[in-house]
Structures are given as structure tokens and as C-alpha cells.
Design an enzyme around this catalytic site. Structure first.
Site, PDB file in Angstrom:
ATOM      1  N   SER A 144       0.873  -1.173   0.000  1.00  0.00           N
ATOM      2  CA  SER A 144       0.000   0.000   0.000  1.00  0.00           C
ATOM      3  C   SER A 144       0.907   1.220   0.000  1.00  0.00           C
ATOM      4  CB  SER A 144      -0.835  -0.008   1.284  1.00  0.00           C
ATOM      5  OG  SER A 144      -1.449   1.248   1.502  1.00  0.00           O
ATOM      6  N   TYR A 157      -1.801  -1.650  10.341  1.00  0.00           N
ATOM      7  CA  TYR A 157      -1.915  -1.764   8.878  1.00  0.00           C
ATOM      8  C   TYR A 157      -0.628  -1.267   8.228  1.00  0.00           C
ATOM      9  CZ  TYR A 157      -4.037  -1.206   4.223  1.00  0.00           C
ATOM     10  OH  TYR A 157      -4.342  -1.285   2.878  1.00  0.00           O
TER      11      TYR A 157
END
Ligand code: NAD
Length: 291
Positions: A144, A157
Site C-alpha cells: 500500500s 496496517y
């Protein structure tokens, strides 16, 4: 290693294939003649995506990527059904919902995010390695933009995405002597359920997003647009796929930009106020879960 990977007749394992980016990539690969093994938590999404693909080209398997034995079985089933495994798209992921500071996030939530987003990737890749080497194939790991931007209020995350970026880079170097390859996918914002949970309906989190990410950086793209970058990226065995491209300068300049951004965040009084408000809200609500 062969410079390109031809897709027709190859077999790809796609985790998180029930919806979002995984389903879009599976659909685009299937259209290029690739056999698809879809793995996701069981449910209607998995059935729906599988039934949208050509029947002879798809195998759908309910599996939790954190379950090492189940992922061994998925890989064995893929090879049994299609005779080979060439491509692994380790893509399943979750985020804490709602986002919280590490201080107010229940430890079980923090650890579940790491379990899925880091160990789930490892447990997807590990049983497939010998098959990918045998077929001189390619492993693509979904990280990401969070692998390189500050992960405040989404720290498990961001920590996991930075970790899987490292896994992908190491794999690329380690697979090269065997004629196989690996790469890392860095999506920015994509309109899927995980983006809703990471920066969804909560007005305080929306305020964080609007304050921290300016203009085009917070504009969401479709999963299909990600797939349109991923398929040629797999074909050319790209080490990095950054989509949309507006995140590229930040990725390239991270060594210079990140210390400056971290310093600015540390001194930003608007963010300090938002952190205090968020922590007060989380402490009274105590309702963070994982999506
Ligand atoms: P999504 O929520 O639509 O897809 C995630 C999929 O993973 C779901 O189908 C879910 O059921 C599956 N999944 C979750 N836990 C699982 C588990 N334990 N075992 C098997 N499957 C599991 O969201 P998405 O945006 O398509 O996410 C795909 C990947 O892209 C994730 O790794 C996510 O972190 C990453 N990503 C998304 C964005 C974004 O803005 N949407 C941005 C950057 C990276």
C-alpha cells in the site's frame, strides 16, 4: 529469468479474490486466458466472483490466509486442478475498523491486522514457492502507499504493509537465481470496503484524512483501474506497481520527504487536537473491530 511472463494457460492464485482489487485482477487475468484459483473467506462474495469467471478456468476455495495448513491445501488443490502454479497474488488484507491510535486500539485488533496483513501474506507465499520456482513464475504482494507514508491511526496496517514490502523485495532478489520473480503492488486509495473502514463514515477520521492527505492524493480510484496496472505489471515482472501514479514522487522521494513529514506531524496542533478527540471517543466507545 525470462523477461516477460505470458499469461494464457498459466495459473494464478489470488487471495482476497472475493471482491475489490482481488476480484478485479482475477477478472482481468481470466480475460487474458489465465486459470484462476480464488481464495477468500467463504461467503457470497467468493461465489459471486467465481461464477462471473469462465467455468473451466476457475477454482474457488474458501480459506483464511492466516491458516497455514489451509493455505498449503489451497496450493495443492491449485496444482491438482490446473497442473501448475505460475502466479501468486498475495492480496487479502484488513484494516482496523474504526481506526484508532495504538494507545486506544484493543491489542487483539492490532494483532489480528498484523496476522492477516503480514503473516497471511507469508502463509500464502510460503507453500507456493517451489511451484513458482518450477514454473519460473511471479509473486505479487499487495502492500500500500501506507508502506511509505506515516501510518498514524492505522499503525498495525502501515506496519504490516511496510513489512510485506520488505518481503517482496527480498523475494525478488532470492528468486532471481531460480529464474522466477516477485514484485510489490502499492495502491493509493481504492473505492473498496477496506478503504471505507480505514477512512470511512466516522467524521473525526474524515477530518484526519482531509487534514493529512491533500487534494488528489485522497481521491479514490476503482479496483478495475488497479487491475489495469497489475496485469501488464505481472506480464513484465515489474518490481513495483504504483497506482495511481500520483503516488510515485512520494515513493521515490521517501528518504527525504518522510523525515520532514514526520517532523511536521509531530508539531501539527490540529492533529494533536484530533488525536485527543479520537482517543476520548475511542475510550468511551471501546468498539474498534477488524473488517
Ligand atoms: P476488500 O475489503 O474489498 O478486499 C479484501 C479481501 O480480503 C476481502 O474479499 C476479504 O474477504 C479478504 N480477506 C480478509 N481477511 C481474509 C483472510 N483472513 N483470509 C482470506 N481472505 C481475507 O479491499 P481491497 O481494497 O480490495 O483490498 C485488497 C488489498 O489491497 C488489501 O491487502 C488492502 O490492504 C490493499 N490496499 C487497499 C487499498 C484501498 O484503498 N482499498 C489501498 C492500498 C492497499
Amino acid at each position: 529469468m525470462p523477461t516477460t511472463l505470458t499469461l494464457p494457460g498459466k495459473t494464478a492464485l489470488v487471495t482476497g479474490g472475493a471482491g475489490g482489487i482481488g476480484a478485479a485482477v482475477a477478472t482481468a487475468l481470466a480475460a487474458r486466458g489465465t486459470n484462476i484459483v480464488l481464495a477468500d473467506l467463504g461467503g457470497t462474495g467468493l461465489d459471486r466472483t467465481a461464477s462471473s469467471l469462465p467455468a473451466g478456468q476457475v477454482l474457488a476455495i474458501p480459506a483464511d490466509v492466516t491458516d497455514a495448513a489451509a493455505m498449503h491445501d489451497v496450493v495443492s488443490a491449485a496444482v491438482e486442478r490446473f497442473g501448475r502454479l505460475d502466479i501468486v497474488f498475495a492480496n487479502a488484507g484488513i484494516a482496523a475498523d474504526p481506526p484508532s491510535t495504538a494507545r486506544t486500539m484493543p491489542p487483539s485488533v492490532f494483532e489480528r491486522v498484523v496476522e492477516v496483513d503480514l503473516l497471511g501474506v507469508w502463509r500464502t507465499v510460503q507453500p507456493a514457492l517451489e511451484h513458482v520456482i518450477a514454473s519460473r513464475g511471479h509473486i505479487l504482494i499487495t502492500a500500500s502507499a501506507y508502506a511509505f507514508v506515516n501510518g498514524m491511526v492505522n499503525s498495525p496496517y502501515a506496519a504490516s504493509k511496510a513489512a510485506v514490502e520488505q518481503l517482496g523485495r527480498a523475494l525478488r532478489a532470492e528468486l532471481a537465481p531460480h529464474g522466477a520473480s516477485a514484485g510489490v503492488l502499492y495502491p493509493g486509495w481504492v473505492a473498496t470496503p477496506i478503504a471505507d473502514s480505514a477512512f470511512g463514515g466516522d467524521p473525526l477520521i474524515t477530518a484526519f484524512k482531509d487534514h493529512a492527505y491533500k487534494g488528489p492524493l485522497r481521491k479514490a480510484i476503482t479496483p478495475e483501474r488497479v487491475a489495469a496496472a497489475v496485469v501488464p505489471g505481472i506480464e513484465r515482472r515489474a518490481p513495483r506497481i504504483i497506482v495511481p501514479r500520483r503516488w510515485l514522487p512520494l515513493s521515490m522521494l521517501r528518504g527525504i520527504v518522510n523525515p520532514l513529514v514526520d517532523r511536521a506531524l509531530e508539531r501539527d496542533h490540529t492533529l494533536h487536537r484530533l488525536v485527543h478527540q479520537l482517543e476520548a471517543q475511542r475510550t468511551t466507545q471501546s468498539r474498534t473491530r477488524v473488517l
